[in-house]
Design a protein around this motif. Structure first.
Motif, short mmCIF file in Angstrom:
data_model
loop_
_atom_site.label_atom_id
_atom_site.label_comp_id
_atom_site.label_asym_id
_atom_site.label_seq_id
_atom_site.Cartn_x
_atom_site.Cartn_y
_atom_site.Cartn_z
N LEU A 72 0.83 -1.20 0.00
CA LEU A 72 0.00 0.00 0.00
C LEU A 72 0.87 1.26 0.00
CD1 LEU A 72 -2.97 0.78 0.02
CD2 LEU A 72 -2.85 0.96 2.51
N ALA A 73 2.00 1.21 0.72
CA ALA A 73 2.92 2.35 0.74
C ALA A 73 3.54 2.56 -0.64
CB ALA A 73 4.00 2.14 1.79
N VAL A 74 3.87 1.46 -1.31
CA VAL A 74 4.42 1.56 -2.67
C VAL A 74 3.42 2.23 -3.59
CG1 VAL A 74 5.20 0.24 -4.67
CG2 VAL A 74 5.92 -0.45 -2.39
N GLY A 75 2.15 1.82 -3.49
CA GLY A 75 1.12 2.42 -4.31
C GLY A 75 0.95 3.90 -4.03
N LEU A 76 0.92 4.28 -2.76
CA LEU A 76 0.79 5.69 -2.39
C LEU A 76 1.93 6.52 -2.95
CD1 LEU A 76 -0.34 5.33 1.33
CD2 LEU A 76 -1.65 6.46 -0.48
N ILE A 77 3.15 6.00 -2.83
CA ILE A 77 4.34 6.74 -3.27
C ILE A 77 4.38 6.86 -4.79
CG2 ILE A 77 6.86 6.65 -3.42
CD1 ILE A 77 6.82 5.39 -0.60
N GLU A 78 4.23 5.75 -5.49
CA GLU A 78 4.38 5.78 -6.94
C GLU A 78 3.23 6.50 -7.63
OE1 GLU A 78 5.33 2.01 -8.66
OE2 GLU A 78 7.18 1.77 -7.48
N GLU A 79 2.02 6.31 -7.15
CA GLU A 79 0.89 7.02 -7.78
C GLU A 79 0.98 8.52 -7.53
OE1 GLU A 79 -1.10 5.62 -9.95
OE2 GLU A 79 0.09 3.83 -9.54
N GLY A 80 1.52 8.90 -6.37
CA GLY A 80 1.73 10.32 -6.11
C GLY A 80 2.88 10.89 -6.92
N ALA A 81 3.96 10.11 -7.06
CA ALA A 81 5.14 10.57 -7.80
C ALA A 81 4.81 10.83 -9.27
CB ALA A 81 6.26 9.55 -7.68
N LYS A 82 3.96 10.00 -9.85
CA LYS A 82 3.61 10.18 -11.27
C LYS A 82 2.73 11.40 -11.51
CE LYS A 82 2.08 5.97 -11.49
NZ LYS A 82 1.32 4.81 -12.01
N LEU A 83 2.13 11.93 -10.44
CA LEU A 83 1.26 13.10 -10.58
C LEU A 83 1.99 14.43 -10.36
CD1 LEU A 83 -1.97 11.93 -8.71
CD2 LEU A 83 -1.69 12.26 -11.17
N ILE A 84 3.28 14.39 -10.03
CA ILE A 84 4.00 15.62 -9.72
C ILE A 84 4.01 16.56 -10.91
CG2 ILE A 84 6.28 16.58 -9.20
CD1 ILE A 84 6.80 14.15 -7.45
N VAL A 85 4.41 16.09 -12.07
CA VAL A 85 4.50 16.96 -13.25
C VAL A 85 3.12 17.40 -13.73
CG1 VAL A 85 5.20 17.06 -15.68
CG2 VAL A 85 6.76 16.11 -13.97
N PRO A 86 2.10 16.50 -13.83
CA PRO A 86 0.76 16.99 -14.18
C PRO A 86 0.25 18.04 -13.21
CG PRO A 86 0.85 14.61 -14.45
CD PRO A 86 2.14 15.02 -13.81
N ALA A 87 0.49 17.86 -11.92
CA ALA A 87 0.05 18.86 -10.94
C ALA A 87 0.80 20.17 -11.12
CB ALA A 87 0.25 18.32 -9.52
N ALA A 88 2.09 20.09 -11.44
CA ALA A 88 2.89 21.30 -11.66
C ALA A 88 2.35 22.10 -12.84
CB ALA A 88 4.35 20.94 -11.88
#
Length: 262
Positions: free
Chosen positions: A108-124
């Protein structure tokens, strides 16, 4: 006043098929030449082609349509490159820190980290400007996940080569499995979440819908990583792919009918 947007030329609409077929043929050619010549210098080319072919075809499919691209192609390429580098580096550092601090890293921690990491540039991108095309979020999410999946697959392919002591069959199996499944995993999850991020930013959907999409991606990611069950993997793949296709269809429908006249 509005005017109907002309149809996109067929090469643009079917570019994803050309990319997929061309990539597969290139992969086979490089593999055969490398085996015939026993030349390891071809391995980087094999690794790159095997990692990027299916994700890039998925990106072309997500961004194209009969009435034109739903997001600028140049911008999507940039998002794929920057999003891939930023996402993999961020996920790698956070996962390492979590593993070191907790002595374990639950799925679950892996999912939280990776799904959040992939959204950094779209959010920026959303912080830099308010996009006029609210439906472009799905293509931006797919682009970011394309870069992430490509770099991650290249890493796994290289590790497989080292672990198997140069066994190309192991590398080939890794590239084939991760390459084929990327549209149903990383690409689908981030594509849907970024689509909801765009919709929330444009006031079309409430924040709870965005949060729900993100948590659903995290759960699907965790289920995928936590089990070796073919049935569960198939179920996750079907649900994830269906959701992505729905958002792509909605994006094309929203942007295909009319446009402001000059």
């Amino acid at each position: 006043m509005t005017t109907t947007i002309p149809s996109n030329p067929w090469p643009s609409r079917w570019g994803w098929v050309l990319a997929l077929v061309g990539g597969v043929l290139a992969y086979i050619a490089v593999l055969e030449v490398m085996l015939a010549t026993d030349n390891p210098n071809f391995f980087p080319s094999l690794l790159l082609i095997g990692s990027v072919t299916v994700p890039s075809a998925a990106l072309l499919f997500a961004s194209g349509g009969r009435r034109g691209p739903i997001a600028p192609v140049g911008a999507l390429v940039l998002v794929a490159i920057v999003g891939g580098v930023v996402g993999t580096l961020t996920a790698g550092v956070l996962e390492y820190d979590t593993l070191r601090g907790l002595s374990f890293l639950p799925m679950l921690a892996v999912g939280l980290i990776e799904e959040g990491a992939k959204l950094i540039v779209p959010a920026a991108l959303l912080l830099l400007y308010r996009p006029a095309r609210g439906w472009a979020g799905v293509a931006v999410g797919v682009a970011s996940a394309t870069g992430f999946a490509t770099l991650e697959t290249m890493g796994y392919g290289f590790v497989s080569l080292l672990a198997s002591r140069g066994d190309l069959a192991a590398v080939d199996a890794t590239l084939l499995l991760r390459g084929l499944l990327s549209p149903a995993c990383h690409i689908a999850w981030t594509g849907v979440t970024a689509a909801m991020l765009w919709r929330w930013r444009n006031g079309v959907a409430p924040f709870t819908h965005l949060l729900g999409a993100y948590l659903a991606a995290v759960v699907l990611h965790a289920v995928w990583d936590a089990t070796a069950s073919v049935t569960l993997h198939l179920g996750v793949a079907v649900v994830s792919t269906a959701a992505l296709l729905w958002f792509i269809h909605a994006a094309r429908r929203a942007g295909s009918l009319t446009a402001p006249a000059a």
